[in-house]
Scaffold this motif. Structure first.
Motif, PDB file in Angstrom:
ATOM      1  N   ILE A 295       0.756  -1.051   0.108  1.00  0.00           N
ATOM      2  CA  ILE A 295      -0.123  -0.026   0.036  1.00  0.00           C
ATOM      3  C   ILE A 295       0.825   1.201   0.041  1.00  0.00           C
ATOM      4  O   ILE A 295       0.704   2.236  -0.792  1.00  0.00           O
ATOM      5  N   LEU A 296       1.901   1.382   0.698  1.00  0.00           N
ATOM      6  CA  LEU A 296       2.618   2.655   1.030  1.00  0.00           C
ATOM      7  C   LEU A 296       3.438   2.639  -0.109  1.00  0.00           C
ATOM      8  O   LEU A 296       3.607   3.836  -0.726  1.00  0.00           O
ATOM      9  N   SER A 297       4.001   1.841  -0.674  1.00  0.00           N
ATOM     10  CA  SER A 297       5.008   2.100  -2.031  1.00  0.00           C
ATOM     11  C   SER A 297       4.087   2.434  -3.220  1.00  0.00           C
ATOM     12  O   SER A 297       4.514   3.154  -4.272  1.00  0.00           O
ATOM     13  N   SER A 298       2.819   1.883  -3.304  1.00  0.00           N
ATOM     14  CA  SER A 298       1.979   2.419  -4.167  1.00  0.00           C
ATOM     15  C   SER A 298       1.688   3.893  -4.167  1.00  0.00           C
ATOM     16  O   SER A 298       1.787   4.569  -5.149  1.00  0.00           O
ATOM     17  N   VAL A 299       1.388   4.311  -2.987  1.00  0.00           N
ATOM     18  CA  VAL A 299       1.215   5.807  -2.852  1.00  0.00           C
ATOM     19  C   VAL A 299       2.267   6.601  -3.343  1.00  0.00           C
ATOM     20  O   VAL A 299       2.614   7.565  -4.014  1.00  0.00           O
ATOM     21  N   CYS A 300       3.567   6.234  -2.647  1.00  0.00           N
ATOM     22  CA  CYS A 300       4.990   6.826  -2.974  1.00  0.00           C
ATOM     23  C   CYS A 300       5.288   6.899  -4.408  1.00  0.00           C
ATOM     24  O   CYS A 300       5.716   7.535  -5.093  1.00  0.00           O
ATOM     25  N   ILE A 301       5.063   5.773  -5.105  1.00  0.00           N
ATOM     26  CA  ILE A 301       5.246   5.423  -6.610  1.00  0.00           C
ATOM     27  C   ILE A 301       4.444   6.741  -7.382  1.00  0.00           C
ATOM     28  O   ILE A 301       4.940   7.525  -8.470  1.00  0.00           O
ATOM     29  N   PHE A 302       3.113   6.789  -6.945  1.00  0.00           N
ATOM     30  CA  PHE A 302       2.049   7.851  -7.500  1.00  0.00           C
ATOM     31  C   PHE A 302       2.638   9.084  -7.386  1.00  0.00           C
ATOM     32  O   PHE A 302       2.667   9.991  -8.484  1.00  0.00           O
ATOM     33  N   ILE A 303       3.080   9.493  -6.411  1.00  0.00           N
ATOM     34  CA  ILE A 303       3.740  10.919  -6.030  1.00  0.00           C
ATOM     35  C   ILE A 303       5.138  11.142  -6.546  1.00  0.00           C
ATOM     36  O   ILE A 303       5.160  12.192  -7.335  1.00  0.00           O
ATOM     37  N   PHE A 304       5.718  10.217  -6.728  1.00  0.00           N
ATOM     38  CA  PHE A 304       7.028  10.191  -7.625  1.00  0.00           C
ATOM     39  C   PHE A 304       6.821  10.576  -9.020  1.00  0.00           C
ATOM     40  O   PHE A 304       7.623  11.358  -9.476  1.00  0.00           O
ATOM     41  N   ALA A 305       5.685   9.854  -9.408  1.00  0.00           N
ATOM     42  CA  ALA A 305       5.659  10.027 -10.877  1.00  0.00           C
ATOM     43  C   ALA A 305       5.337  11.425 -11.299  1.00  0.00           C
ATOM     44  O   ALA A 305       5.779  12.034 -12.582  1.00  0.00           O
ATOM     45  N   PHE A 306       4.721  12.437 -10.432  1.00  0.00           N
ATOM     46  CA  PHE A 306       4.560  13.691 -10.552  1.00  0.00           C
ATOM     47  C   PHE A 306       5.400  14.735  -9.938  1.00  0.00           C
ATOM     48  O   PHE A 306       5.318  15.968 -10.033  1.00  0.00           O
ATOM     49  N   SER A 307       6.279  14.149  -9.420  1.00  0.00           N
ATOM     50  CA  SER A 307       7.162  15.123  -8.430  1.00  0.00           C
ATOM     51  C   SER A 307       8.232  15.812  -9.604  1.00  0.00           C
ATOM     52  O   SER A 307       8.962  14.998 -10.392  1.00  0.00           O
ATOM     53  N   LYS A 308       8.426  16.953  -9.358  1.00  0.00           N
ATOM     54  CA  LYS A 308       9.482  17.690 -10.115  1.00  0.00           C
ATOM     55  C   LYS A 308      10.757  18.208  -9.257  1.00  0.00           C
ATOM     56  O   LYS A 308      11.433  19.276  -9.655  1.00  0.00           O
ATOM     57  N   ILE A 309      10.586  17.958  -7.907  1.00  0.00           N
ATOM     58  CA  ILE A 309      11.555  18.485  -6.921  1.00  0.00           C
ATOM     59  C   ILE A 309      12.578  17.201  -6.732  1.00  0.00           C
ATOM     60  O   ILE A 309      12.121  16.001  -6.126  1.00  0.00           O
ATOM     61  N   TYR A 310      13.687  17.459  -6.925  1.00  0.00           N
ATOM     62  CA  TYR A 310      14.837  16.516  -6.964  1.00  0.00           C
ATOM     63  C   TYR A 310      14.888  15.838  -5.689  1.00  0.00           C
ATOM     64  O   TYR A 310      14.848  14.588  -5.369  1.00  0.00           O
ATOM     65  N   LEU A 311      14.719  16.340  -4.280  1.00  0.00           N
ATOM     66  CA  LEU A 311      14.968  15.986  -3.020  1.00  0.00           C
ATOM     67  C   LEU A 311      13.842  15.052  -2.765  1.00  0.00           C
ATOM     68  O   LEU A 311      14.054  14.225  -2.049  1.00  0.00           O
ATOM     69  N   LEU A 312      12.653  15.507  -3.129  1.00  0.00           N
ATOM     70  CA  LEU A 312      11.304  14.835  -2.890  1.00  0.00           C
ATOM     71  C   LEU A 312      11.412  13.679  -3.520  1.00  0.00           C
ATOM     72  O   LEU A 312      11.096  12.317  -3.057  1.00  0.00           O
ATOM     73  N   SER A 313      11.941  13.593  -4.761  1.00  0.00           N
ATOM     74  CA  SER A 313      12.152  12.433  -5.561  1.00  0.00           C
ATOM     75  C   SER A 313      12.916  11.264  -4.925  1.00  0.00           C
ATOM     76  O   SER A 313      12.588  10.116  -4.844  1.00  0.00           O
ATOM     77  N   ILE A 314      14.136  11.767  -4.322  1.00  0.00           N
ATOM     78  CA  ILE A 314      15.191  10.766  -3.895  1.00  0.00           C
ATOM     79  C   ILE A 314      14.426  10.244  -2.637  1.00  0.00           C
ATOM     80  O   ILE A 314      14.541   9.274  -2.513  1.00  0.00           O
ATOM     81  N   LEU A 315      13.755  11.111  -1.644  1.00  0.00           N
ATOM     82  CA  LEU A 315      13.196  10.540  -0.509  1.00  0.00           C
ATOM     83  C   LEU A 315      12.343   9.382  -0.832  1.00  0.00           C
ATOM     84  O   LEU A 315      11.890   8.433  -0.206  1.00  0.00           O
ATOM     85  N   LEU A 316      11.344   9.861  -1.856  1.00  0.00           N
ATOM     86  CA  LEU A 316      10.426   8.728  -2.201  1.00  0.00           C
ATOM     87  C   LEU A 316      11.058   7.556  -2.800  1.00  0.00           C
ATOM     88  O   LEU A 316      10.237   6.400  -2.332  1.00  0.00           O
ATOM     89  N   LEU A 317      12.089   7.598  -3.382  1.00  0.00           N
ATOM     90  CA  LEU A 317      12.850   6.276  -3.898  1.00  0.00           C
ATOM     91  C   LEU A 317      13.363   5.658  -2.839  1.00  0.00           C
ATOM     92  O   LEU A 317      13.250   4.368  -2.938  1.00  0.00           O
ATOM     93  N   ILE A 318      13.809   6.237  -1.810  1.00  0.00           N
ATOM     94  CA  ILE A 318      14.224   5.385  -0.447  1.00  0.00           C
ATOM     95  C   ILE A 318      13.141   4.831  -0.007  1.00  0.00           C
ATOM     96  O   ILE A 318      13.271   3.588   0.347  1.00  0.00           O
TER      97      ILE A 318
END
Length: 409
Positions: A295-318
């Motif tokens: 459940i959690l990874s699905s939410v994070c992948i969804f947010i990552f898809a639209f992120s344009k903030i480099y640091l946020l993308s890194i944190l989501l990938l972690i």
């Protein structure tokens, strides 16, 4: 027992320690090559679809051959199977390096070599996973599988990061050469290591042997549901990794160095997840953890898809990396624990099929969707499907846990 001793208890077995270290070197080389190959394809084609196509071609053999690899792991000595697959990987790396430095390499060469490597890996993954129980005692199996996952994902951190530096300063070719060299110590280890192999028996029919494993998995509800989660996650969740060069270059504007860091971030999360698994002493209860991470990874992948903030993308990938390793390694351990020794190779073969074999379909599908729609929309569709399946699995967990207890006692 201290926390460190608990996490590293698999290292008390010398063969596993050696297996761990030399694999780490080999996998670091593999991730260096994978990252360099992705960047080379992107540089040559600039195509999201072709990135997806190469991912599809490289993993397609696992979809077809993984069940057969399970039969092979049960019918032949796993050490011998590993030796053959490692030598084939070296051959692939030498050809790729030669083509690059001769200046003749093109996208079709990469595609064909990806298929060749995929065939070798189809047999390698199953043999490697079923080799681990020969190196440790049954009580340390969960710990050893988790440590093995931490090693693999530590290589995911180091390999792509090194590749990003090497590509920007030199070229993709140096990465291909380093990968070839990284295989050699592990091959020497396999030649020298002495293990008590599983009992190898002769069977009248490989097809009947395969059918026996498939029927066991289908009739065992916890294993069947874990395979469903793995297949969905491989098809719709993990496939966004194929498009990482596009996220790095076109969306986050970070180039080759950024690609290495993004890939490494996922690896950091996976190492943390693997160490968390290694600290667990019991397998029971892991299904609920798998469902929550789904459940959690699905939410994070969804947010990552639209992120344009480099640091946020890194944190989501972690976070995605953490959840991914819980889903993958947790499922692997649970299925091996619920399977009799005589069927372990075939069950791990089915695991490999759903984990690696379904992935190419996802790479091709997401690559095509990114081509006709756009990259963020394609990835968000996959994340939404994963979310729905994770919710379904979460609802089924109490019943599945009760059935799993009966199988493991």
């Amino acid at each position: 027992m201290s926390i460190v001793d608990n996490i590293t208890r698999g290292f008390k077995h010398k063969n596993f320690r050696d297996f761990f270290f030399w694999q780490f070197l080999s996998f670091s080389g593999t991730w260096i090559q994978n990252t360099a190959q992705s960047w080379l394809i992107y540089r040559l084609t600039g195509s999201a679809f072709f990135l997806g196509l190469v991912g599809f071609a490289g993993s397609l053999p696992a979809l077809i051959l993984a069940p057969i690899s399970g039969v092979t792991a049960d019918r032949f000595k796993r050490k011998d199977v590993l030796l053959i697959t490692q030598i084939l990987c070296v051959i692939q790396g030498i050809i790729l390096s030669a083509l690059f430095f001769s200046g003749t390499i093109n996208k079709w060469h990469i595609l064909i070599l990806a298929i060749f490597l995929g065939i070798a890996n189809s047999f390698d993954v199953t043999a490697r996973q079923t080799f681990i129980p020969l190196l440790v005692t049954k009580g340390d199996l969960l710990n050893a599988i988790a440590l093995n996952s931490s090693m693999f994902n530590a290589a995911r951190i180091i390999g792509p990061a090194l590749a990003g530096i090497l590509i920007s300063k030199y070229s993709e070719g140096i990465c291909f050469v380093l990968n070839v060299l990284s295989y050699l110590p592990f091959i020497v280890f396999l030649f020298l290591v002495k293990v008590k192999e599983h009992e190898v028996s002769e069977f009248s029919s490989s097809l009947a042997h395969l059918k026996e494993g498939v029927l066991f998995a289908w009739n065992t509800s916890p294993i069947r549901h874990l395979l469903l989660v793995l297949g969905t996650y491989s098809l719709w969740g993990m496939s966004f990794i194929t498009l990482m060069p596009i996220f790095s270059d076109q969306i986050l504007h970070r180039g080759a160095k950024g690609l290495g860091i993004l890939m490494g971030a996922s690896g950091i999360g996976s190492v943390i997840g693997a160490l968390f698994l290694a600290s667990r002493q019991k397998i029971l209860g892991i299904k609920k953890l798998i469902a929550l991470c789904g459940i959690l990874s699905s939410v994070c992948i969804f947010i990552f898809a639209f992120s344009k903030i480099y640091l946020l993308s890194i944190l989501l990938l972690i976070m995605i990396g953490f959840c991914s390793i819980i889903i993958i390694s947790g499922s692997n351990t649970a299925m091996q624990a619920m399977s009799p020794d005589s069927l372990r190779g075939r069950i791990v073969g089915l695991f490999s099929m759903m984990f690696m074999g379904i992935f190419p379909l996802g790479s091709l599908t997401v690559g095509y969707l990114a081509h006709i729609l756009n990259t963020p929309t394609a990835v968000s569709i996959g994340a939404s499907i994963c979310f729905l399946v994770a919710i379904y699995f979460f609802v089924k967990v109490p019943k599945l846990t009760k059935q799993a207890k009966e199988l493991m006692h």
